[in-house]
Every structure is written in C-alpha cells, then in structure tokens.
Design an enzyme around this catalytic site. Sequence first.
Site, PDB file in Angstrom:
ATOM      1  N   CYS A  58      -0.593   2.149  -4.987  1.00  0.00           N
ATOM      2  CA  CYS A  58      -1.340   3.325  -5.395  1.00  0.00           C
ATOM      3  C   CYS A  58      -0.370   4.480  -5.542  1.00  0.00           C
ATOM      4  O   CYS A  58       0.544   4.616  -4.737  1.00  0.00           O
ATOM      5  CB  CYS A  58      -2.374   3.691  -4.326  1.00  0.00           C
ATOM      6  SG  CYS A  58      -3.535   2.372  -4.005  1.00  0.00           S
TER       7      CYS A  58
ATOM      8  N   HIS B 139       0.852  -1.178   0.000  1.00  0.00           N
ATOM      9  CA  HIS B 139       0.000   0.000   0.000  1.00  0.00           C
ATOM     10  C   HIS B 139       0.885   1.224   0.000  1.00  0.00           C
ATOM     11  O   HIS B 139       1.839   1.307   0.766  1.00  0.00           O
ATOM     12  CB  HIS B 139      -0.878   0.009   1.254  1.00  0.00           C
ATOM     13  CG  HIS B 139      -1.951  -1.013   1.218  1.00  0.00           C
ATOM     14  ND1 HIS B 139      -3.013  -0.947   0.368  1.00  0.00           N
ATOM     15  CD2 HIS B 139      -2.115  -2.144   1.931  1.00  0.00           C
ATOM     16  CE1 HIS B 139      -3.792  -1.988   0.546  1.00  0.00           C
ATOM     17  NE2 HIS B 139      -3.275  -2.730   1.493  1.00  0.00           N
TER      18      HIS B 139
END
Lengths: 490, 403
Positions: B201, B159
């Site tokens: 991301c 992440h």
Amino acid sequence: MELSFTQGRWNYESWGGFDPISSSNAKPPGVELWAVFDVPQHHIDASWKNLTHTLSGLFCASINFLESTATYSTPEWSFPPASGNVRYGTLPCEAVCTENLTPWLKLLPCRDKAGIALLLDRPSLYRGFYHSQRGRCVLAKSSSVYLLLDRGLVAELKFPNKENGKSAANGLTSENFWSNPSFELSVNPDRIFLEESSSHSKSLSILYMFQVEKYSESEPFDIGLMWKVPVAWLCQQTPLHASRFLMGSGNERGAIAISLKSTQFTEGFMSANSKDGSCELRVDVFQVVPWYVKVYFHSLRVFVDQQPRAVSDFIEKIHVSPSKDKMSPGVMEVVLKLPCRVNTAALTIEFDKGFLRIDEYPPDANQGFDIPSAIISFPNFHASMVFLEDDSLNRSPLLSKFQEKCPVMSYTEVLLVPLTTPDFSMPYNVITIKCTVFALYFGSLLNVLQRRVAEEERFLKAKAAKKTGRLPLLLSKLSAKLRGSGINQD
Amino acid sequence: METFINPKSLFHLLLLPCLLLYSSIAYNSSPVEAAMHTNNWAVLVCTSRFWFNYRHMANTLSLYRTVKRLGIPDERIILMLADDMACNTRNKYPAQVFNNENHRLNLYGDNVEVDYRGYEVTVENFLRVLTGRHETAVPRSKRLLSDEGSHILLYMTGHGGDEFLKFQDSEELQSHDLADAVKQMKEKHRFKELLIMVDTCQAATLFNQSPGVLAIGSSMKGENSYSHHLDSDVGVSVVDRFTYYTLAFFERLNIYDNASLSSLFSSYNPSLLMSTAYYRKDLYKRRLEEVPVTNFFGSVMETIHTDAAYKALSRRNSGRFEDEMSLDQSVHHIKRRMLIKVNDGDEIHDINPELLQGEEGASKCPWSTFRKKFQKAENVDSLLNYGLVAMIPLLVISTWLVQ
C-alpha cells in the site's frame, strides 16, 4: 558431524524404538546438529560459529541461530564419543520444506532426474506424518532397495494367532517365499538375509534385498506388497516409553515432568533376566533448557511406581550446568538406575519463567517458546542387527550401519512454554502520546509568549486596504476567516 | 604592488583547487558510466508473516520463478521469505504455493533455494544485504556480491504505508533508510543500474527519497494496493493485483523476446489495479523503450565471439581488442537484434561505423582522432587530464603577467 532435518514426530508406540532404524534415525522435530571438533578448546566456539553459518547457507535453513550462546551446549555422557569437544544444538520449530531438500539433491550426481531420488515427489513427501533427512551419505556403486520384516512381524507370521493353523515359517525363507499365506510380493528378492541372533527377542528379522540395476526401462522395478490376511504386529519397543509434559499454570512458574512407562518389552526382558532381584535398568536422561526457563535443580524429584522416593536412591550420577541469563542454556544429564521390574517412573523439576527484553522476543511471540527434546538413552541395550552375509567383501553400507553398536535412544516431545509477552504497541503509543503532550505544551507556551493578537489584526486590515481588485479582496477575506480572526468590513 | 598582486593571485589560487575539484568529481563519475553490464542480480523480499499473508509469499515466489525462468541463476538471487507457507500445517497442498485459483503453476517447484528464512528476515539483515556489510562468518550464498557492472532488481512486498514498509509485524523499514542504503551502494559501486519494484500500500512513497534509480510502485500516496482474488480451496487470497498483472506480462515472454521496460510499465491499467502504478525515471539516463526487460528480470548477455584466446588486458585495451575482432565479425554478423544490445553494445554501435569507414581514417588526421576521442564517453577523464595540464601554463603566464 551430523545434521538432521525432521518434520513430525516419530511415533514410538506404533513404529517401535528398538531397531536401528528408529533408534539412530528417528530424530527430534526441527533441526538437530551435533559436531565433534578436532581443534584446541579455545577455538571450538569460533569453529562452531563458522560451521553453523556455513550450514545455514548451504541448506537454506536458519542454522545460524545455533551460533548464539543461547542454544548450544556440550554434553558429556550422552553422545559417543564422550569428550569435551562435542557441541550440540537444536532448533525445534524450524520448518522443513523443499528448499532444505534441494541442496541434498544437488550433492547427488544425477540430482533428482535419475535413480531412487526420482521417487522424491515433493508434495507427497511433505504430506506424510514424518519425514527426516540426515547428513551422512555414503556413495554407493549400486542401488538396492531393502525390505525389512520386523522381528515382531516375523514372530506374528511364524506363530499366527489367528485361525490360520498352517505354519508359514518355512515359507518366508525358502525359494517360493512369495506363496506364503500372509502376504504376496510382486517382485522376488535377489537375496535374503537372516538376522544372526538377537539377545532381546525370540524371533529374528528378515531382510529382503532387491537390486535395482537388474531392471530397466522395459521392465521397470515396481515392488508391491499385498496382504492376503490382515496381520497386526507390534514393533519392538524401547525398554521404557518416554514422554514429557509441562505441569503448572500461569505465567510465572511451572514444572517439567519426564515420565517413563514400561512397555511390553520390559516384561519380556524381566522374564529373561530374573536370576536374582538385583537387576538394574540404566537410563540416561539429557535435557537442555533455554535460559528463559529457569530450572531449579534442587527441586528434582523422582517418583518410582507413583511413590515419591529419595533422589539418591535412584540417581547414580548427575551432571548439571546451570543456565546463565542471556548467555547459555541449562543442561542436565542424569544417570538413573531403576529396578527392572519398574512399572512407571517420573522425574519432575520446577522452573520459573524468565523475563525477556523487548528486542529479544521473536516476531510471533504469542505462539510461545520451545524447550527442545530431551534424549533418553538406554546404554545397556544396543540397537543393532547382525545379518548373515555370504561374501563379506561386498558388504553393503546399510548392513554395516545396522551392525554398528549404538545405544537405544529415544527423543521426547518438544514443549511449548508460553511466556509473558508485553503489549508490543506500547512503545509506539508512549512515544506518540509524549510527543503530542510536548507539542501541545510548547506550542501553547510559544503562542502565549510570542503572539500578539491585536497587531495581527491591524496587519491584516492594512493588507486588506492595499488590495484593489475584487477577487483578491474576497480571497483575503476568505483566508482571514479560515484563520479564525475576523475582519471588519467598512 | 601588493594590492595588485593579492586579488589576482588569490583568484588564480582559488581557480586551481576548483579545477582539481571539478576534475576529481568528473573522474569519479566517469568509470561508472564506462563500466560494462556484466551480470544481473535479484533481491526478492517478502516481509510478511502469518498464514493470511499467503499472497505476499506468492508474489515473491512468482517473481522468483519469472526471474529464474528468464535466466538469472540461483547463485545470483537472494530470496528472503519471512515465513514458511508451503510446508505450513495449514496448507492443504503441502510443498505447493499457487498464485492462481486454477492451480496451474506450482510456484514452489522442485528447486527453490531460500537464502533468508523466517526470523532471519529483519530490517538489519536486509540492509546488510544491500550494503554488503556482513559478519565474516556469513556464507557467500547470503551475500549480494554485485559489482559495478551489475543490474539489480529489488522487489519488496508486504504491508506498507506512507514512507515505510512493515517487516514481520514487528519492525519497519523507512524510506530514508532505504535511500541511505541505496546511496551507500552507489558510492561503493555495487550496481550499475537498480530497479526497485514495490508492491505494498502506498508503495510509491517508499522510494521517493532514493535518487538515481529506476523504481516502480504499485500505488501512490494515499492509495491502497489490493489483492486479486481469493482462492476458496486454499482459503486465503493468493496474489496481489500488481504482481498478478506483472506476471501476466511475463508469462507471455520467453528468454528470447525483446519486450522493453516501457511496454511493461504501460501495461498496468489503473482501473484493473484499482490503484495507480507509479514509476519514476527522473534520473535514469536511457530511454525506457530501449531497455529490454531482460536487463533486470532476466539474464541475457551479448556474447562476442573471438577467434583467438585473449590475454588478460586492461579494460580499455580489451575493449579495443574486441573492436578489432568484431570488425572481422561485423561483416558476417550484420543482422543483430537492436534491443538486445546492452551498454557494451552501445560502444560497439558507436565504434563500428567508424571502423567500417576504414582504419586508415584513425591515424590520418590528429584532429579527427581528437574529435573521436572527445565523443567517446570513456575518455572524458583523460581529456580532463589534458585540460588540466593545459591550464597550468596559462596559470603560470597569468601570474607572471600580473607580477
């Protein structure tokens, strides 16, 4: 040195605890490492550190965490040889997976492409309830598979409780053994070993040996055991069944309790040794507790047959090494002498939960922290099996291993202690809020001190007057509007 | 007289250190360009913990499998997995990790070797691996033992966000830390070329400060990277889109193919990825069409056959020795696949035409030898040394003239 990787818990109640397999091979869950050093005392710590790091690189596990002083300890009596050069450490929540098996296999000459190692299908291996691998390999010249009929099973088969009146005693050891009424083997064993004698049991175990090299691709070795009648038997158990649990609630304090219950074995033992009433059962308890579980050794209490008793009545020796905060764990070694006819016994000890700094918490701190397994050993009894062998020259390593005298040992459960965990987002929140406050304060202060609103308006007007074209004028109006200061139209 | 002397002598005095500085800079950079590509390393990092991040583990293991299949051995792969998914009690298929619903590939396999496990995957350990600063007790299998001839593939997944990557839900790696580590690696000559591949991301922000490296990220600033599909049997998403399409590209290849990096980078379709895979090659000198993917993702080396055993010569001498040998071989081995040639191949490429003209050409005309030497990249430093030596008499003459 001995290193073991285990997943699952050895079920002492169903799988027994007295034979050499369970006594010396059943290991606590996770990683256990103990080593005896041959170097001077002041070099031991450095050697231990090097050892743990090397093993962690070799076996793809985080054994290097054992090098920090929080997890190793020096037992005195529980491990033979009893000397000051022993170091013991365990990681209870270490995962055991394929990557731990790979280095073992690389040590074998054919890895997992040939030999018994072919059987190690990873998914089925890791699907079982318990599997363990341990580092002490003897390179054998030939492979054999052994089928051990436990003492309890032999007793059951010899004197069956069911309606099968026919005694199958002779069937197990004679030539046509596979035609006994209880079970059928698909392959006949090459050799049959009988245990010599056992001081603790009426029946003797039987070992069947199958040599793998007699078989080949054309006639593969496929051993199968088929039960003709349902047989249930009880494996011989340790003298006392040990279990451990936590007491108390809340995040401040609690207590650890070790309970010892008598098993069927003790009854048999008592009847055998009931010469006078002064027979004693010696139990050694070795427990390591990490520093954040601060144990109060003065609160040690002994309960025998559910009655609180004086500690000095039953504890012969006790060796305690209190924990130092963030430095070393607390170690307790107790030698208990219990009467043979004991039904239950329990040891309880209270603790306070310690306070960790924020960087000492593991990433998943809400899971809790582990207290490693305690080791309960019964030095009076030796778990060994001596088998009659014809040729002592061809001694197989497994049988020699069985004959080693090692005390009966059992491991208790690993305890999970929830400690107080802080809100880990707080440092970020505090920093953000403080920086916002500072920015607002200084920003508005500087604004008030430096900004002259009237001058800004005059400047903008002058700029607007300089602009000739329509578009730049529009743009400047727009930007002025966005900035919030109005512009006066002529 | 003094007023005449001072400015001009000052000027000359300043000129000399400037020359020295320039030559030292050039000298420092030239050995890197001259190093041969000798080995490939891969550092594969999965930074997420907990069962619902199964797909990050599957991403990393997919790359691990690809990289192993295309030739990089376990000794040169550093695999960091932040949690154990395969033997997790929640895993319905123990010791198996899948990246597809059809469960065709068991990524965990039989031979996986994880170097950093569980709690050991921290930002500190990651940076230590990159920069090579370990404690003395750390074993060799946990170190990145690359040298100036190494191509390193650095793959990170987990992440992330704008200029950071989250490690194990408790700490983060910032893009400037990564840039610092990469710069340290560059100064210590720990790599020849580095490819950073990030699947998180806003991945492109993680390497926007790292200079001089080839990098590709799965999404740009402000975009999220998405998972590909959910496996209802395992219960969680099993792979991310970027890695899924990367893997789809590589599964078609085997170790002998010569697909180039540009075909890999252009195979990403933004509509399928639901994000823009952004790559940067601003400081990368070679054209992407010429770089085979096995330069980073595999380990395909050009082997040069020598008739006689060679002695341990210095690097430049050995290069010339091999050239003499390859002259004999080049007559026989004319058909060579163009793309498999790596940097040492480039040298052979340059040298071969000259040698084929005839070795007599080398000794006849000193001007032509001087020109050839000038063209060769690895002799820039010697040229500079000549230039510097030539400058000194000029300096002496000019100061004498002034006086």
